[in-house]
Design an enzyme around this catalytic site. Structure first.
Site, PDB file in Angstrom:
ATOM      1  N   ASP A 119      54.175 -19.124  12.657  1.00  0.00           N
ATOM      2  CA  ASP A 119      53.844 -19.917  13.843  1.00  0.00           C
ATOM      3  C   ASP A 119      53.503 -21.341  13.398  1.00  0.00           C
ATOM      4  OD1 ASP A 119      51.207 -19.891  12.960  1.00  0.00           O
ATOM      5  OD2 ASP A 119      50.381 -18.911  14.741  1.00  0.00           O
ATOM      6  N   HIS A 120      52.990 -22.128  14.339  1.00  0.00           N
ATOM      7  CA  HIS A 120      52.710 -23.541  14.057  1.00  0.00           C
ATOM      8  C   HIS A 120      51.618 -23.714  13.004  1.00  0.00           C
ATOM      9  CE1 HIS A 120      50.107 -22.051  17.228  1.00  0.00           C
ATOM     10  NE2 HIS A 120      49.195 -22.912  16.830  1.00  0.00           N
TER      11      HIS A 120
ATOM     12  N   HIS B  39      50.775   2.191  -2.433  1.00  0.00           N
ATOM     13  CA  HIS B  39      50.147   3.206  -1.582  1.00  0.00           C
ATOM     14  C   HIS B  39      50.734   3.271  -0.172  1.00  0.00           C
ATOM     15  CE1 HIS B  39      46.135   3.564  -3.998  1.00  0.00           C
ATOM     16  NE2 HIS B  39      47.170   3.296  -4.791  1.00  0.00           N
TER      17      HIS B  39
ATOM     18  N   ARG C 198      50.874  12.352  -2.203  1.00  0.00           N
ATOM     19  CA  ARG C 198      49.679  11.967  -1.415  1.00  0.00           C
ATOM     20  C   ARG C 198      50.009  10.827  -0.470  1.00  0.00           C
ATOM     21  NH1 ARG C 198      45.221   9.534  -4.483  1.00  0.00           N
ATOM     22  NH2 ARG C 198      46.857   9.059  -5.977  1.00  0.00           N
ATOM     23  N   HIS C 199      50.612   9.779  -1.035  1.00  0.00           N
ATOM     24  CA  HIS C 199      50.893   8.585  -0.234  1.00  0.00           C
ATOM     25  C   HIS C 199      52.045   8.828   0.736  1.00  0.00           C
ATOM     26  CE1 HIS C 199      47.976   6.626  -2.629  1.00  0.00           C
ATOM     27  NE2 HIS C 199      48.683   6.711  -3.750  1.00  0.00           N
TER      28      HIS C 199
ATOM     29  N   CYS D 199      50.825 -16.908   9.739  1.00  0.00           N
ATOM     30  CA  CYS D 199      50.192 -17.658  10.822  1.00  0.00           C
ATOM     31  C   CYS D 199      48.920 -18.277  10.234  1.00  0.00           C
ATOM     32  CB  CYS D 199      49.940 -16.789  12.056  1.00  0.00           C
ATOM     33  SG  CYS D 199      48.824 -15.391  11.838  1.00  0.00           S
ATOM     34  N   GLY D 200      47.972 -18.687  11.075  1.00  0.00           N
ATOM     35  CA  GLY D 200      46.779 -19.332  10.545  1.00  0.00           C
ATOM     36  C   GLY D 200      45.956 -18.394   9.680  1.00  0.00           C
ATOM     37  N   THR D 201      45.700 -17.206  10.217  1.00  0.00           N
ATOM     38  CA  THR D 201      44.908 -16.208   9.491  1.00  0.00           C
ATOM     39  C   THR D 201      45.759 -15.071   8.928  1.00  0.00           C
ATOM     40  OG1 THR D 201      44.621 -14.931  11.510  1.00  0.00           O
ATOM     41  CG2 THR D 201      42.915 -16.584  11.005  1.00  0.00           C
ATOM     42  N   GLY D 202      46.942 -14.884   9.468  1.00  0.00           N
ATOM     43  CA  GLY D 202      47.762 -13.710   9.155  1.00  0.00           C
ATOM     44  C   GLY D 202      47.424 -12.518  10.041  1.00  0.00           C
ATOM     45  N   ILE D 203      46.328 -12.616  10.769  1.00  0.00           N
ATOM     46  CA  ILE D 203      45.860 -11.447  11.549  1.00  0.00           C
ATOM     47  C   ILE D 203      46.734 -11.209  12.774  1.00  0.00           C
ATOM     48  CG2 ILE D 203      43.943 -10.494  12.872  1.00  0.00           C
ATOM     49  CD1 ILE D 203      42.047 -12.088  10.982  1.00  0.00           C
ATOM     50  N   GLY D 204      47.002 -12.262  13.529  1.00  0.00           N
ATOM     51  CA  GLY D 204      47.831 -12.098  14.724  1.00  0.00           C
ATOM     52  C   GLY D 204      49.202 -11.557  14.379  1.00  0.00           C
ATOM     53  N   MET D 205      49.799 -12.100  13.338  1.00  0.00           N
ATOM     54  CA  MET D 205      51.114 -11.622  12.898  1.00  0.00           C
ATOM     55  C   MET D 205      51.052 -10.143  12.501  1.00  0.00           C
ATOM     56  SD  MET D 205      53.605 -13.756  13.140  1.00  0.00           S
ATOM     57  CE  MET D 205      54.240 -15.440  12.903  1.00  0.00           C
TER      58      MET D 205
HETATM   59  C1  RB5 Z   1      46.804 -20.311  15.983  1.00  0.00           C
HETATM   60  O1  RB5 Z   1      45.823 -21.210  16.367  1.00  0.00           O
HETATM   61  C2  RB5 Z   1      46.171 -19.067  15.397  1.00  0.00           C
HETATM   62  O2  RB5 Z   1      45.454 -18.378  16.376  1.00  0.00           O
HETATM   63  C3  RB5 Z   1      47.226 -18.186  14.779  1.00  0.00           C
HETATM   64  O3  RB5 Z   1      47.935 -18.903  13.843  1.00  0.00           O
HETATM   65  C4  RB5 Z   1      46.712 -16.953  14.063  1.00  0.00           C
HETATM   66  O4  RB5 Z   1      45.726 -17.274  13.146  1.00  0.00           O
HETATM   67  C5  RB5 Z   1      46.359 -15.803  14.911  1.00  0.00           C
HETATM   68  O5  RB5 Z   1      45.964 -14.749  14.461  1.00  0.00           O
END
Ligand code: RB5
Length: 152
Positions: free
Chosen positions: A8-9, A98, A133-134, A65-71
């Protein structure tokens, strides 16, 4: 390897570094965007990358993405995708051994390109352990997908 990549951006700058590294290492890279800092929605970029991997058209996927969490959250909604959010070298190796992860997510706002490229190298080079196991745990994840699958 054939590798599908998207960002993302908040991740496209690191994506460009990763693409340069992958091409230099001899991989076949397909870039699904995005390409600029205009605000966009990360699921729109996770989906095509994960479709490539789930369908077998790509061997692996990388999402930033910014954190990788959303992706990571978006990617793991696609049946067949095992997406791992990784910001350290130990996890890069462990998730291949694993979890047999087939998509890697990272956050450009969390790590720099030096660590990111080391993570990618380890993640691409490490095989799945194939241990029962895995394999059994991955089979149970597949059963979870099947349980909630929508059959028209
Ligand atoms: C964008 O501002 C941010 O929310 C996105 O890149 C990401 O970190 C979401 O998890």
């Amino acid at each position: 390897m054939k590798i599908a990549i998207g960002a993302d951006h908040a991740g496209f700058r690191l994506k460009d570094d990763v693409i340069a590294y992958l091409k230099e290492a001899g991989h076949d890279v397909e870039d699904f965007g995005c390409h600029c800092a205009d605000s966009i929605d990360y699921p729109d970029y996770a989906l095509p990358v994960c479709e490539q991997v789930a369908s077998g058209q790509a061997d692996r996927g990388i999402l930033i993405c910014g954190t990788g969490i959303g992706m990571t959250i978006a990617a793991n909604k696609v049946p067949g995708i095992r997406c791992a959010l990784v910001h350290d070298l130990f996890s890069a190796k462990a998730t291949r051994e694993h979890n047999d992860s087939n998509v890697l997510a990272m956050g450009e706002r969390v790590i720099g390109p030096g660590v990111a490229l080391e993570i990618i190298k380890i993640w691409l080079d490490t095989p799945f352990s194939e241990g029962p196991r895995h394999a059994n745990r991955i089979r149970k994840i597949k059963e979870m997908e099947d349980k909630f699958a929508i059959h028209p």
